[in-house]
Design a protein around this motif. Structure first.
Motif, PDB file in Angstrom:
ATOM      1  N   GLY A 183       0.785  -1.225   0.000  1.00  0.00           N
ATOM      2  CA  GLY A 183       0.000   0.000   0.000  1.00  0.00           C
ATOM      3  C   GLY A 183       0.812   1.267   0.000  1.00  0.00           C
ATOM      4  N   GLY A 184       2.149   1.166  -0.109  1.00  0.00           N
ATOM      5  CA  GLY A 184       2.978   2.364  -0.162  1.00  0.00           C
ATOM      6  C   GLY A 184       3.538   2.772   1.180  1.00  0.00           C
ATOM      7  N   GLY A 185       4.046   1.815   1.949  1.00  0.00           N
ATOM      8  CA  GLY A 185       4.563   2.104   3.292  1.00  0.00           C
ATOM      9  C   GLY A 185       5.629   3.184   3.300  1.00  0.00           C
ATOM     10  N   TYR A 186       5.570   4.045   4.299  1.00  0.00           N
ATOM     11  CA  TYR A 186       6.526   5.155   4.388  1.00  0.00           C
ATOM     12  C   TYR A 186       7.003   5.307   5.822  1.00  0.00           C
ATOM     13  CZ  TYR A 186       3.189   8.073   6.878  1.00  0.00           C
ATOM     14  OH  TYR A 186       2.344   8.568   7.840  1.00  0.00           O
ATOM     15  N   GLY A 187       8.057   6.073   5.989  1.00  0.00           N
ATOM     16  CA  GLY A 187       8.587   6.368   7.318  1.00  0.00           C
ATOM     17  C   GLY A 187       9.462   7.602   7.270  1.00  0.00           C
ATOM     18  N   PHE A 188      10.397   7.718   8.206  1.00  0.00           N
ATOM     19  CA  PHE A 188      11.192   8.938   8.332  1.00  0.00           C
ATOM     20  C   PHE A 188      12.310   9.052   7.285  1.00  0.00           C
ATOM     21  CE2 PHE A 188      12.445   5.762  11.503  1.00  0.00           C
ATOM     22  CZ  PHE A 188      13.749   5.499  11.117  1.00  0.00           C
ATOM     23  N   LEU A 189      12.475   8.046   6.419  1.00  0.00           N
ATOM     24  CA  LEU A 189      13.438   8.129   5.317  1.00  0.00           C
ATOM     25  C   LEU A 189      12.761   8.521   4.003  1.00  0.00           C
ATOM     26  CD1 LEU A 189      15.711   4.994   5.935  1.00  0.00           C
ATOM     27  CD2 LEU A 189      16.167   7.368   6.544  1.00  0.00           C
ATOM     28  N   ILE A 190      11.514   8.922   4.066  1.00  0.00           N
ATOM     29  CA  ILE A 190      10.728   9.168   2.863  1.00  0.00           C
ATOM     30  C   ILE A 190      11.327  10.269   1.989  1.00  0.00           C
ATOM     31  CG2 ILE A 190       9.162  10.769   4.083  1.00  0.00           C
ATOM     32  CD1 ILE A 190       6.899   9.725   2.331  1.00  0.00           C
ATOM     33  N   ARG A 191      11.867  11.315   2.584  1.00  0.00           N
ATOM     34  CA  ARG A 191      12.392  12.431   1.802  1.00  0.00           C
ATOM     35  C   ARG A 191      13.749  12.092   1.184  1.00  0.00           C
ATOM     36  NH1 ARG A 191      13.646  16.865   3.416  1.00  0.00           N
ATOM     37  NH2 ARG A 191      12.676  18.024   1.700  1.00  0.00           N
ATOM     38  N   LYS A 192      14.450  11.137   1.752  1.00  0.00           N
ATOM     39  CA  LYS A 192      15.758  10.724   1.236  1.00  0.00           C
ATOM     40  C   LYS A 192      15.623   9.611   0.198  1.00  0.00           C
ATOM     41  CE  LYS A 192      20.346  10.338   1.326  1.00  0.00           C
ATOM     42  NZ  LYS A 192      21.276  11.411   0.943  1.00  0.00           N
ATOM     43  N   TYR A 193      14.770   8.625   0.485  1.00  0.00           N
ATOM     44  CA  TYR A 193      14.722   7.428  -0.352  1.00  0.00           C
ATOM     45  C   TYR A 193      13.324   7.067  -0.871  1.00  0.00           C
ATOM     46  CZ  TYR A 193      19.510   6.504   1.174  1.00  0.00           C
ATOM     47  OH  TYR A 193      20.871   6.595   1.410  1.00  0.00           O
TER      48      TYR A 193
END
Length: 487
Positions: A183-193
């Motif tokens: 479903g498009g999991g995201y976290g605190f590395l979203i802006r980098k990777y």
């Protein structure tokens, strides 16, 4: 949280009613079919749970994280297949199709609406929780991870091999990889990777005919068995910090400026804005806004600063106390489950200060609610909306989660209508400032309020309306791809 014996009795009645709706011969034929279609040395009979098994109810409860759906009058499964081998999952697909039982797939059980463990038609749960192997190849910096593994397990196993590698996925450490990545999991590395799916190389899935294929999609196309992912580079030490301000301390001005700055910061820096209502007694209410940051490097002079390894920073984001052992990442089941209702929004323009004040007032009126505002930009701005099925990347300033929670002491299942109505009230109040035509939503924050089909049928016109909110123009592309796969 303990569930009362009276509720257990009601659940048992629901199960019996469900089973009686399908003839016993259908069910018996389905159970007999499973061993015939499984070719593993691990007997599938060890993985089959029916309501007659003493562990059936505990396994069903253990994987159900939102008590609102868990305790509703929704039908329960006729069986749970706790797959111990990929062939068990294949057998479940073949036999469910052959004997006309719907199949629901569950890895971590975190679906906000409980769609992985409820249905309105006779169904079977295929529980992927035991398929949790993680095979890391540091020579290629890639990993095969099975769908039943959790994000916490993935982080832990990566840290065993390297202190300069990580993976961009969620901050909750008990998320099942299967649904989270899909479903498009995201976290605190979203802006980098970017998001998890941006770092997937390959996938193994089972199609509707029980064949194991590679390069798969989500449950619309098949059941994911495992993902091959590329690990990302992180520094040996990273920085996390939290700065808090109340309305009286200028939080509105800071939040307004955050919108302008957070999506444009260097990719290495992610700052979440998290407002929460504070009641100091009586009518003395305010809002405290937390600016929670993660920097891929070391920095001095930041307020409430902590330098730590990347894997330790995952504990910080998951709200574990400072000093907690990383062994907690191996805890696979979420504790302290609550009743909840969540909604999401995308913002392509700044929320004016008047809009922020509307948000603050809504928080103070409701109180039992939290909001997370996650900045985009960086790597997300570099990915076009047609590059993957996940459409919400370039063009968004930030994504917002509105979550309302309550417990048994707040009224439990009997308070559902009141709390759900409050979540809708805040959501409606923010409509003038959110994306529109359509008002977009994050697929992993499933919200049946924006539309759904019945459990046993699909109406394309209805699906197109809510599908556009999750996938915009990509919905039609996905529908065409699904049609070709079925053919």
């Amino acid at each position: 949280m303990k569930i009362s014996s009276s509720i257990f009795s009601l659940i048992s009645i629901f199960i019996l009613l469900l089973i009686s709706s399908a003839t016993s011969s259908d069910f018996d034929d389905f159970i007999r079919c499973l061993p015939r279609q499984s070719n593993s040395s691990l007997p599938i009979t060890d993985a089959i749970l029916t309501p007659n098994n003493s562990t059936f109810q505990s396994i069903y409860q253990l994987r159900a994280n939102n008590l609102r759906t868990f305790l509703s009058a929704t039908s329960r499964p006729v069986a749970i297949i706790t797959a111990l081998h990929p062939s068990h999952a294949q057998a479940a697909v073949i036999c469910a199709k052959r004997h006309d039982f719907q199949l629901r797939i569950r890895s971590g059980g975190h679906d906000f609406e409980g769609l992985s463990y409820t249905s309105d038609v006779p169904f079977v749960i295929l529980d992927m929780f035991n398929l949790n192997s993680i095979d890391i190849d540091m020579s290629t910096e890639t990993t095969w991870v099975q769908a039943g593994a959790t994000t916490g397990e993935l982080y832990y196993r990566i840290a065993e091999k390297s202190n300069v590698h990580g993976f961009p996925s969620g901050v909750c450490t008990t998320l099942g990889i299967g649904g989270h990545f899909s479903g498009g999991g995201y976290g605190f590395l979203i802006r980098k990777y970017g998001i998890s799916i941006d770092n997937v190389i390959d996938a193994q899935l089972i199609d509707a005919n029980g064949r194991i294929l590679n390069r798969g999609g989500t449950t619309s196309f098949g059941i994911i068995l495992s993902w091959r992912i590329k690990l990302v580079r992180v520094p040996p030490r990273v920085t996390v910090f939290t700065v808090q301000r109340t309305l009286e301390q200028g939080a509105t001005e800071l939040a307004y400026r955050w919108q302008q700055v957070a999506p444009k910061l260097p990719k290495d820096l992610f700052i979440r804005l998290q407002p929460e209502p504070i009641n100091n007694g009586g009518n003395n209410k305010t809002v405290r806004v937390s600016f929670i940051g993660h920097f891929l490097g070391q920095a001095d002079g930041l307020l409430r600063l902590m330098n730590m390894s990347w894997v330790e920073s995952t504990l910080y984001w998951a709200n574990f106390p400072n000093g907690t052992s990383i062994d907690v990442l191996l805890d696979r089941v979420q504790e302290n489950r609550v009743f909840s209702k969540s909604k999401s929004d995308y913002y392509k323009a700044l929320i004016p200060k008047q809009g922020l004040e509307t948000l603050w007032q809504g928080l103070m009126d409701i109180e039992d609610i939290f909001v997370q505002m996650n900045p985009y930009g960086g790597r997300m701005e570099e990915i076009s909306d047609s590059e993957t099925a996940f459409v919400h990347q370039a063009g968004n300033l930030f994504m917002v989660l509105y979550g309302i929670q309550w417990s048994e002491s707040d009224g439990g299942i009997n308070a559902t209508e009141r709390y759900v109505e409050m979540s809708r009230r805040l959501y409606d109040a923010m409509a003038p400032y959110a994306s529109s035509n359509p008002r977009e939503a994050f697929f992993n924050y499933r919200d049946l309020d924006i539309g759904s089909n019945e459990s046993d049928e699909t109406d394309f016109e209805d699906a197109q309306e809510y599908g556009a909110k999750y996938f915009r123009n990509n919905f039609i592309r996905l529908a065409v791809a699904r049609k070709r796969v079925k053919e």
